[in-house]
Design an enzyme around this catalytic site. Structure first.
Site: not given
Ligand code: NAD
Length: 449
Positions: A191, A259, A313, A337
């Site tokens: 963003y 991540k 993930d 998101d």
């Protein structure tokens, strides 16, 4: 087109004390005046005292109707929210609605301005509101109105509760196990929008700098370049809001989703700052998984909120196979998101998933789907997403009785198999009803739950 401050403005309400020449009234507050926004006849502002929200019994709440299906779902939902407040508090509490504008309705009223400045002013003054979906005008130069609202008002937490309501069609075998609240960072990461297009001067400059000054050689010639800023300030305020929510709502854990195995100094740092914050600011209320394993035989002590983390993930897999292990989730912008929409699909899809964008004082609740233009004014679509965003708003005001009444009446209505078209096509023996009729059924069911 920008909002024109020279246009005559009328005082916000008649009940305001007289205004002096400088636009200030004879108190210590500046009078806000508005051009097209009309004040309700009664109602009081929500205020803050030492950081704590003060909600009057007759608060003024803002609403942006929204484009496309916005009119249908806002009209239906306001009827339901008002009925629940009236029934839950026997008339002692009441919302005074104040319409503010964005999107196509704003463009019609403000000479083509889709995002009038006075809408931001109204949020700064009145603090809490709700919005329907907004069209992002197609064409160069337009930013998403939703993103603009979040950024201008610094609404840094995107909050998405995801839970299953009895009777709602779901692809999972045990959808009742899903009950999480996602806190997605709303101002950094993707963003921040820091990108340099392949072939441009800026791109070449940055590529040269990366190669020559910083020794980063492992990218191809002419690669588009993006910067992923993740700061301690941005991460910690989001994680703080998530932990505070877990404490206030008596939730069991906060999972930091990142991540960090690949992006150590952005995603990995988000995770590290999360643990640091929990230790520094919430040492009495929280406990980390390492400490549970080392000192408590793997069992979280009563009353403590577990702070854990997981790689992004794997989180998608866990939320399909073992959703009960997660409760409140705090995550960076892009992970959040993907995760928000994927989890919404587990319990009925975006037609029913609610959301909010919350800053230090201002809170903007919103339908999470778009304007579904082909259904405009057809009185057909599911008001669930906006309706439950309003339930979140009532909870935000601490009006839990009215919020619970809506949830229970909604479940009863689904149980009676009165549903809008989107659910009707996934359920057997369901009666397909209009948006307005669905609202009427929910209101009637408030007396039966
Ligand atoms: P969309 O969410 O508007 O519609 C996609 C499909 O989802 C619809 O055709 C419909 O089948 C279904 N759907 C959506 N809402 C529903 C509801 N309440 N009940 C039943 N079914 C529903 O997505 P889109 O078509 O990609 O976008 C249309 C417009 O909405 C675009 O201008 C886009 O920019 C905007 N948009 C706005 C927001 C927002 O305001 N938060 C979010 C997404 C898209």
């Amino acid at each position: 087109m920008e909002y024109n401050p020279s246009i005559r403005r009328t005082p916000i309400y008649d009940i305001m004390p007289p205004v002096n020449e400088d636009g200030a009234y004879e108190g210590d507050q500046q009078v806000m005046t508005y051009d097209r926004i009309k004040a309700p006849e009664s109602g009081e502002k929500i205020s803050f005292s030492n950081g704590v929200m003060q909600t009057p019994d007759n608060p003024i709440l803002l609403f942006i109707e929204g484009d496309g299906i916005g009119y249908d779902i806002m009209t239906a939902s306001k009827r339901i929210w008002d009925a629940a407040v009236a029934k839950a508090y026997g008339g002692k509490r009441q919302v005074s609605w104040m319409e503010v504008y964005a999107g196509e309705k704003a463009a019609g009223l403000y000479d083509g301005d889709y995002m009038p400045e006075e809408t931001f002013d109204a949020f700064r003054e009145y603090k809490v509101g709700i919005k329907g979906p907004l069209t992002t005008p197609v064409g160069g130069g337009f930013r998403s109105l939703n993103v603009t609202l979040r950024q201008v008002l610094d609404l840094y937490s995107c909050v998405r509760p995801v839970r299953w309501y009895a009777g709602v069609p779901s692809p999972l075998k045990q959808p009742e196990d899903v009950d999480v609240v996602i806190f997605r960072e709303n101002t950094e990461d993707t963003y921040a929008g820091i990108e340099y297009e392949s072939g441009t001067e800026e791109n070449k400059k940055l590529a040269d700098f990366l190669k020559n000054e910083l020794g980063a050689t492992n990218f191809f010639e002419d690669a588009g370049l993006g910067i992923k800023p993740i700061s301690p300030f941005g991460s910690k305020r989001l994680i703080r809001a998530a932990i505070q929510y877990a404490i206030d709502r008596k939730r069991k854990s906060v999972t930091l989703v990142h991540k960090g195995n690949i992006q150590k100094f952005t995603e990995g740092a988000f995770q590290r700052w999360g643990y640091e914050l929990a230790c520094e600011e919430f040492p009495e209320q929280t406990i980390s998984w390492d400490e549970v394993a080392a000192n408590h035989g793997g069992n979280v002590p009563n009353g403590k909120i577990l702070i854990q983390d997981t790689i992004a993930d794997i989180m998608f897999q866990k939320m399909l196979l073992r959703p009960r292990e997660h409760d409140v989730i705090a995550t960076t912008n892009l992970n959040g998101d993907y995760l928000s929409d994927a989890l919404a699909a587990e319990v009925g899809g975006v037609g029913i998933a609610p959301g909010a964008n919350i800053g230090d004082e201002i809170a903007l609740f919103e339908a999470t789907h778009g304007t579904a233009p082909k259904y405009t004014n057809k009185d057909m679509v599911n008001p669930g997403s906006l309706l439950f965003s309003g339930v979140m708003m009532l909870e935000h005001l601490d009006w839990f009785e009215a919020a619970d009444m809506i949830t229970r009446a909604y479940e009863k209505t689904i149980d009676q198999r009165y549903v809008t078209y989107d659910f009707a096509r996934q359920m057997e023996n369901a009666a397909k009803v209009a948006t307005s009729e669905f609202a009427t059924r929910i209101i009637e069911n408030m007396d039966r739950v």
